[in-house]
Design a protein around this motif. Structure first.
Motif, PDB file in Angstrom:
ATOM      1  N   GLY A  94      40.536 -10.474  45.487  1.00 49.43           N
ATOM      2  CA  GLY A  94      40.198 -10.783  46.869  1.00 49.43           C
ATOM      3  C   GLY A  94      39.711  -9.600  47.681  1.00 49.43           C
ATOM      4  N   CYS A  95      39.827  -8.374  47.124  1.00 45.97           N
ATOM      5  CA  CYS A  95      39.374  -7.192  47.858  1.00 45.97           C
ATOM      6  C   CYS A  95      37.844  -7.095  47.821  1.00 45.97           C
ATOM      7  N   VAL A  96      37.248  -6.765  48.959  1.00 44.42           N
ATOM      8  CA  VAL A  96      35.802  -6.549  49.062  1.00 44.42           C
ATOM      9  C   VAL A  96      35.586  -5.225  49.791  1.00 44.42           C
ATOM     10  N   TYR A  97      34.888  -4.306  49.131  1.00 45.71           N
ATOM     11  CA  TYR A  97      34.647  -2.995  49.739  1.00 45.71           C
ATOM     12  C   TYR A  97      33.154  -2.677  49.756  1.00 45.71           C
ATOM     13  N   PRO A  98      32.617  -2.273  50.908  1.00 44.91           N
ATOM     14  CA  PRO A  98      31.207  -1.883  50.993  1.00 44.91           C
ATOM     15  C   PRO A  98      31.033  -0.390  50.732  1.00 44.91           C
ATOM     16  N   LEU A  99      29.930  -0.025  50.081  1.00 48.30           N
ATOM     17  CA  LEU A  99      29.563   1.374  49.875  1.00 48.30           C
ATOM     18  C   LEU A  99      28.105   1.572  50.243  1.00 48.30           C
ATOM     19  N   SER A 100      27.759   2.800  50.548  1.00 50.64           N
ATOM     20  CA  SER A 100      26.400   3.129  50.957  1.00 50.64           C
ATOM     21  C   SER A 100      25.691   3.910  49.861  1.00 50.64           C
ATOM     22  N   PRO A 101      24.359   3.947  49.889  1.00 51.39           N
ATOM     23  CA  PRO A 101      23.626   4.760  48.921  1.00 51.39           C
ATOM     24  C   PRO A 101      24.093   6.217  48.968  1.00 51.39           C
ATOM     25  N   GLY A 102      24.305   6.790  47.782  1.00 51.64           N
ATOM     26  CA  GLY A 102      24.771   8.172  47.706  1.00 51.64           C
ATOM     27  C   GLY A 102      26.267   8.297  47.569  1.00 51.64           C
ATOM     28  N   GLU A 103      27.032   7.267  47.943  1.00 56.16           N
ATOM     29  CA  GLU A 103      28.476   7.316  47.744  1.00 56.16           C
ATOM     30  C   GLU A 103      28.790   7.029  46.275  1.00 56.16           C
ATOM     31  N   ALA A 104      29.875   7.619  45.793  1.00 56.60           N
ATOM     32  CA  ALA A 104      30.277   7.417  44.402  1.00 56.60           C
ATOM     33  C   ALA A 104      31.661   6.793  44.366  1.00 56.60           C
ATOM     34  N   TYR A 105      31.890   5.917  43.391  1.00 58.19           N
ATOM     35  CA  TYR A 105      33.199   5.275  43.264  1.00 58.19           C
ATOM     36  C   TYR A 105      33.691   5.357  41.822  1.00 58.19           C
ATOM     37  N   GLN A 106      34.999   5.275  41.688  1.00 54.70           N
ATOM     38  CA  GLN A 106      35.623   5.234  40.364  1.00 54.70           C
ATOM     39  C   GLN A 106      36.788   4.261  40.427  1.00 54.70           C
ATOM     40  N   ILE A 107      36.839   3.361  39.453  1.00 56.31           N
ATOM     41  CA  ILE A 107      37.891   2.344  39.407  1.00 56.31           C
ATOM     42  C   ILE A 107      38.882   2.704  38.317  1.00 56.31           C
ATOM     43  N   GLU A 108      40.141   2.611  38.645  1.00 58.56           N
ATOM     44  CA  GLU A 108      41.212   2.904  37.695  1.00 58.56           C
ATOM     45  C   GLU A 108      42.017   1.630  37.487  1.00 58.56           C
ATOM     46  N   HIS A 109      42.101   1.189  36.254  1.00 60.96           N
ATOM     47  CA  HIS A 109      42.802  -0.051  35.920  1.00 60.96           C
ATOM     48  C   HIS A 109      44.298   0.099  36.157  1.00 60.96           C
ATOM     49  N   GLY A 110      44.937  -0.974  36.588  1.00 60.53           N
ATOM     50  CA  GLY A 110      46.389  -1.002  36.697  1.00 60.53           C
ATOM     51  C   GLY A 110      47.002  -1.507  35.403  1.00 60.53           C
ATOM     52  N   HIS A 111      48.107  -2.224  35.503  1.00 55.24           N
ATOM     53  CA  HIS A 111      48.792  -2.726  34.310  1.00 55.24           C
ATOM     54  C   HIS A 111      48.521  -4.204  34.049  1.00 55.24           C
ATOM     55  N   SER A 112      47.586  -4.799  34.814  1.00 60.50           N
ATOM     56  CA  SER A 112      47.283  -6.212  34.600  1.00 60.50           C
ATOM     57  C   SER A 112      46.509  -6.381  33.292  1.00 60.50           C
ATOM     58  N   PRO A 113      46.573  -7.569  32.674  1.00 61.53           N
ATOM     59  CA  PRO A 113      45.909  -7.771  31.384  1.00 61.53           C
ATOM     60  C   PRO A 113      44.412  -7.482  31.416  1.00 61.53           C
ATOM     61  N   GLU A 114      43.755  -7.857  32.512  1.00 60.31           N
ATOM     62  CA  GLU A 114      42.317  -7.682  32.572  1.00 60.31           C
ATOM     63  C   GLU A 114      41.897  -7.470  34.019  1.00 60.31           C
ATOM     64  N   LEU A 115      40.923  -6.596  34.210  1.00 61.62           N
ATOM     65  CA  LEU A 115      40.381  -6.362  35.545  1.00 61.62           C
ATOM     66  C   LEU A 115      38.956  -6.901  35.575  1.00 61.62           C
ATOM     67  N   ARG A 116      38.728  -7.912  36.411  1.00 64.73           N
ATOM     68  CA  ARG A 116      37.412  -8.533  36.498  1.00 64.73           C
ATOM     69  C   ARG A 116      36.890  -8.356  37.921  1.00 64.73           C
ATOM     70  N   TYR A 117      35.671  -7.817  38.025  1.00 66.58           N
ATOM     71  CA  TYR A 117      35.120  -7.567  39.355  1.00 66.58           C
ATOM     72  C   TYR A 117      33.602  -7.707  39.337  1.00 66.58           C
ATOM     73  N   MET A 118      33.032  -7.865  40.519  1.00 67.79           N
ATOM     74  CA  MET A 118      31.594  -7.989  40.698  1.00 67.79           C
ATOM     75  C   MET A 118      31.051  -6.731  41.382  1.00 67.79           C
ATOM     76  N   VAL A 119      29.846  -6.362  40.983  1.00 71.91           N
ATOM     77  CA  VAL A 119      29.116  -5.291  41.650  1.00 71.91           C
ATOM     78  C   VAL A 119      27.840  -5.909  42.218  1.00 71.91           C
ATOM     79  N   MET A 120      27.769  -5.976  43.532  1.00 71.33           N
ATOM     80  CA  MET A 120      26.615  -6.568  44.206  1.00 71.33           C
ATOM     81  C   MET A 120      25.821  -5.447  44.885  1.00 71.33           C
ATOM     82  N   THR A 121      24.550  -5.290  44.519  1.00 74.24           N
ATOM     83  CA  THR A 121      23.706  -4.285  45.162  1.00 74.24           C
ATOM     84  C   THR A 121      22.645  -4.984  46.012  1.00 74.24           C
TER      85      THR A 121
END
Length: 540
Positions: A66-93
């Motif tokens: 349910g989390c939605v986060y906006p980023l701008s051109p030039g910003e960098a992100y890194q995702i770190e998995h927790g302990h859930s069985p699977e992490l599924r997410y969308m990347v919308m540009t």
């Protein structure tokens, strides 16, 4: 071009047109750490299932369904998995076109500066649009493109509506926290999820999800935890019958109270009452209240910071330590007959396995050395010795840096690189050798490492191509024992990109054995006060 400010008025977004570029679904397996990604376009990161953490510069954000986060051109992100069985997410540009100019142009500045403004809303409306968008993400005709674009504008309508809502209409997080405060104050009353959700004015299913994101507990588990904590206080100071204590803290049924008490403490209420008289009640790093022997004699330690205990004279069973990452060998642990187990991990499943064998304390080797030494001192009645050692260590550290100053220029930077888990490269943050290097009298971290430190990161996985962005004036390279990791280290140091680094050209690269230099326990920290001056300036 006119300056734009999203806070000045409600018509800020009318200056733009929005065009969907791409929509990609990604799935990551447990314990996976993804490399940092730089955004070429405006981006939404949308978590659909699972949980983890999202790092954007110095920010550390919860990343769960349910989390939605906006980023701008030039910003960098890194995702770190927790302990859930699977992490599924969308990347919308998407592209943002500034139209209130004579010649419409690409707009690359941030249009959503308050990144967490979208947090806490019901996800269902967005999810429905997202599913439709993903189904028609590839178009072949103008009509199909028009349909996709219409849906994307619907998505943006919801996003902008939520982002620009008055604070009083969207303070869902405040409403969640008010119900937490309500539980803390009214735990003795009848409390249901429906009642809490009604107080927060949130649908029960959505409330449960949001509550868990903020507390780590389901609502009723949190209620019972608060009640049990108060029950412990009554057991310690009162001889009242169990039914009266149960009623005082909000349990109508004495037997249900006893069952929940045993589930959360491992003891029945009366066993707890008797044990507390003969033993010591302490709290571990995960918040467990644990009753341990007043003078434990058979301590098993799982982790790589045993030097914290040994420095304070806490002896370990057979002078051995065990791998905290490896699967638990329950049979071997039982045979050792420990009266206390210390486990350096946040893995609750493994913790439960150990807790069935003996009283178990969760440890955190990623905490600061001072916090760890004080915690060990408080557990084992050695707090004065802990404070004395810390004062001595800090004084000796200052003396060491005074000695090193002749070889280090003011303001020089340093970095620590290490390969782990095969050929995966990490830059160290607030554990291992790095905290000593970043002492106020020591080296400075480079900008990208400073961001990781500000986000509280112990380490950050990077690609070999990104090393130049993290390399300081001095580079410490860990030589691991693992064959694959060591070979990867050797290959990196032979690449053209590596040999062109200023630190390499200046002869300020220090390959050192990881098992000697990159542990952060008290014993190793003591040794480094001698080893570091020898390495940098050839003195002891």
């Amino acid at each position: 071009m006119h300056s734009l400010d999203a806070d000045r008025g409600a018509l800020f977004f009318s200056a733009f047109m929005f065009r969907l570029n791409d929509l990609e679904q990604r799935m990551e397996q447990p314990d996976q750490v993804m490399l940092e990604v730089e955004c070429k376009k405006h981006t939404f990161l949308i978590c659909e299932e699972g949980e983890g953490h999202l790092y954007i510069g110095h920010e550390r954000l919860a990343f769960s369904a349910g989390c939605v986060y906006p980023l701008s051109p030039g910003e960098a992100y890194q995702i770190e998995h927790g302990h859930s069985p699977e992490l599924r997410y969308m990347v919308m540009t998407f592209d943002v076109i500034h139209v209130l100019v004579d010649d419409p142009e690409q707009y690359t500045r941030s249009v959503f500066e308050k990144r967490d403004q979208l947090y806490g809303y019901p996800y269902a409306p967005l999810s429905g649009v997202l599913e439709q968008l993903y189904a028609i993400r590839i178009y072949k005709t103008d009509a199909e493109y028009s349909h996709r674009n219409t849906l994307f504008q619907k998505w943006m309508e919801i996003i902008i509506s939520r982002y620009t809502s008055p604070q009083t209409e969207q303070s869902m997080e405040d409403r969640i926290f008010s119900t937490i405060q309500y539980v803390d104050e009214h735990y003795a009353e009848e409390i249901t999820v429906q009642k809490l959700a009604r107080l927060a004015d949130i649908r029960p299913a959505q409330y449960t999800t949001l509550f868990r994101q903020r507390t780590g507990h389901k609502p009723l588990d949190y209620v019972n935890d608060v009640r049990i904590q108060h029950a412990k206080d009554w057991l310690r100071k009162s001889d009242e019958p169990l039914r009266d204590i149960a009623s005082r803290v909000g349990f109508k049924d004495e037997y249900y109270f006893s069952r929940r008490f045993r589930q959360m403490t491992g003891l029945s209420p009366r066993q707890y009452d008797r044990s507390i008289q003969q033993k010591t009640l302490v709290q571990d790093w995960l918040g467990h209240d644990v009753i341990i022997p007043a003078s434990p004699e058979r301590i098993m330690y799982y982790g790589d910071s045993a030097g914290d205990l040994l420095m304070l004279g806490v002896r370990l069973l057979g002078d051995q330590v065990y791998d905290a990452v490896a699967p638990v060998n329950v049979e071997e642990a039982v045979k050792m007959k420990p009266d206390l187990i210390i486990f350096d991990s946040s893995n609750e499943q493994q913790y439960e396995q150990f807790a069935r064998i003996a009283p178990t304390l969760a440890y955190n080797s990623h905490a600061t050395l001072a916090d760890r030494i004080r915690r060990v001192g408080s557990w084992f009645g050695k707090l004065p010795e802990a404070e004395q050692w810390l004062a001595s260590y800090e004084e000796r550290t200052k003396q060491m840096w005074e000695k090193i100053r002749i070889s280090v220029k003011p303001g020089e930077t340093a970095s620590v690189f290490a390969y782990h888990r095969g050929a995966r490269l990490f830059v160290m943050g607030n554990i291992g050798l790095a905290p000593l290097l970043y002492h106020p009298m020591g080296f400075k971290p480079v900008g990208k490492v400073k961001e990781a430190l500000a986000a509280g990161r112990a380490y950050k996985e990077i690609s070999a191509d990104a090393v130049r962005h993290y390399a300081g004036d001095h580079i410490f390279v860990m030589l691991p024992e693992e064959v694959v990791a060591r070979q990867a280290t050797e290959r990196l140091m032979q690449t053209h990109a590596w040999t062109e680094l200023p630190a390499v050209k200046d002869g300020q690269v220090y390959p050192v054995e990881e098992m000697v230099w990159n542990l952060s326990d008290a014993l190793t920290s003591n040794q480094l006060l001698t080893l570091l001056p020898e390495l940098l300036c050839g003195t002891s």
